[in-house]
Write an enzyme that holds these catalytic residues in place. Structure first.
Site, PDB file in Angstrom:
ATOM      1  N   ASP A  92      -6.652  -4.236  -5.631  1.00  9.47           N
ATOM      2  CA  ASP A  92      -7.820  -3.586  -5.002  1.00  9.47           C
ATOM      3  C   ASP A  92      -7.513  -2.087  -5.063  1.00  9.47           C
ATOM      4  O   ASP A  92      -6.954  -1.516  -4.135  1.00  9.47           O
ATOM      5  CB  ASP A  92      -7.969  -4.082  -3.556  1.00  9.47           C
ATOM      6  CG  ASP A  92      -9.319  -3.710  -2.971  1.00  9.47           C
ATOM      7  OD1 ASP A  92     -10.212  -3.291  -3.730  1.00  9.47           O
ATOM      8  OD2 ASP A  92      -9.485  -3.826  -1.747  1.00  9.47           O
ATOM      9  N   ASP A 129       0.879  -1.170   0.000  1.00  8.70           N
ATOM     10  CA  ASP A 129       0.000   0.000   0.000  1.00  8.70           C
ATOM     11  C   ASP A 129       0.914   1.217   0.000  1.00  8.70           C
ATOM     12  O   ASP A 129       1.958   1.230   0.651  1.00  8.70           O
ATOM     13  CB  ASP A 129      -0.911   0.016   1.235  1.00  8.70           C
ATOM     14  CG  ASP A 129      -2.135   0.913   1.021  1.00  8.70           C
ATOM     15  OD1 ASP A 129      -3.250   0.403   1.076  1.00  8.70           O
ATOM     16  OD2 ASP A 129      -1.944   2.133   0.785  1.00  8.70           O
ATOM     17  N   CYS A 189     -14.638  -0.601  -5.305  1.00 15.59           N
ATOM     18  CA  CYS A 189     -15.951  -0.531  -4.636  1.00 15.59           C
ATOM     19  C   CYS A 189     -16.729   0.622  -5.266  1.00 15.59           C
ATOM     20  O   CYS A 189     -17.417   1.374  -4.590  1.00 15.59           O
ATOM     21  CB  CYS A 189     -15.829  -0.418  -3.121  1.00 15.59           C
ATOM     22  SG  CYS A 189     -14.683   0.805  -2.557  1.00 15.59           S
TER      23      CYS A 189
END
Ligand code: SAM
Length: 315
Positions: A70, A18, A123
């Site tokens: 993601d 990340d 998302c």
């Protein structure tokens, strides 16, 4: 079976990344509880995630069997639980993230082994952040990847099929029209390609909220042909960055993960230690003393022995 003996049997490893330093710390904290020797957490921009070298040859770097991208997204699929998105959201958020999403996916595919699988997920329900990215990347990959139909593998998963056509901002359906209306930051890759049907975009899964998770759009990819995506995408040579990033202690440590032998302590946040890597906002400035201290400060106590040889865990 005790946890320790399970560790001995463990095959493979996970490298989680990340760009956000705080999130990495959080991940280190969570993963540490597993006491698994098979996890490494790295703190890097995923668009230029370095190669991990395993030899001197030009192609001797780690290729991953499974990749999960993601990616950062507008989050409009989480509107129900994240009420602040209602006030922050605007029609430019998706298009503004399109480029970085594309770059992260491209890097993921470059690192994917032939025959491996990659999941791209957001998302958001915005096709510009989902199907548009996928269609465009499939075009770039020239037949090296295919979308996998998960319906038989996940028979209980309820989802809607991906879209093969969509309109950008209601009235505009192609790039020329958009540019004429003054939206110069819009990219051609945001619109459905003429041959969208060839890509089987309906195999993307639009997973609804009923799963008690946010709305998600998930695409599962398979790198199919004998030609690696790496070759088809002709990525920039990141080898130098890799060697300097993982140079010295870090390189040795990460290679011992690759060799799949358990070592004593494996939880670490790696940070670039080379000036070749461009500075980020959350990184201390060049002159800061913190910069010099950071790599070791972020490394969990690692016995010197573990750096020089792989050590099996003791019961
Ligand atoms: C949708 S969230 C992923 C959440 C994560 N999978 C989880 O379950 O906690 C997207 C993440 O991407 C990170 N991110 C944004 N830009 C990035 C980049 N260029 N490289 C790597 N990570 C990035 C953000 O910090 C954020 O944590």
């Amino acid at each position: 079976m005790s946890q320790v003996s399970m560790v001995y049997l463990a095959e493979g490893y996970v490298i989680a990344n990340d760009v956000c330093n705080k999130r990495c710390y959080l991940m280190v904290h969570q993963v540490k509880r597993l006491q698994s020797p098979c996890c490494a957490i790295v703190n890097h921009d995923a668009t230029t995630l370095p190669n991990i070298r395993i030899g001197e040859g030009i192609k001797d770097f780690v290729q991953y069997d499974r990749v999960l991208c993601d990616v950062p997204c507008s989050g409009d699929g989480t509107l129900r639980k994240n009420v602040d998105i209602w006030s922050r959201w605007n029609a430019n958020i998706g298009p503004n993230l399109h480029k970085v999403q594309m770059k992260i996916l491209k890097r993921g595919l470059e690192l994917l082994a032939v025959g491996g699988r990659l999941v791209y997920s957001t998302c958001s329900l915005n096709p510009v952040e989902n199907e548009a990215i996928i269609a465009s990347m499939m075009e770039k990959c020239k037949g090296c990847i295919e979308l996998i139909d998960v319906s038989s593998q996940l028979p209980n998963l309820k989802y809607n099929n991906g879209l093969s056509s969509w309109k950008k901002m209601e009235l505009m359906s192609n790039l020329e029209e958009t540019r004429n209306k003054g939206y110069s930051h819009f990219e051609g890759s945001m619109f459905p390609p003429d041959n969208a049907r060839d890509f089987n975009l309906e195999r993307c899964a639009r997973v609804p909220r009923s799963y008690r998770v946010s709305n998600r759009v998930i695409s599962l990819w398979c790198c199919e042909s004998s030609v690696a995506c790496h070759d088809a995408l002709s990525p920039p040579d990141l080898g130098d960055v890799c060697v300097s990033l993982l140079g010295g202690r870090f390189k040795q440590w990460i290679v011992s993960v690759w060799s799949q032998k358990p070592v004593r302590v494996l939880f670490a946040v790696l940070r670039p230690i080379s000036s070749k890597v461009s500075p980020r906002r959350d990184r201390p400035s060049e002159n800061s003393t913190e910069r010099v201290k950071t790599p070791n400060a972020l490394l969990f106590p690692l016995p010197d022995k573990a750096l020089t040889e792989s050590q099996p865990l003791k019961a």
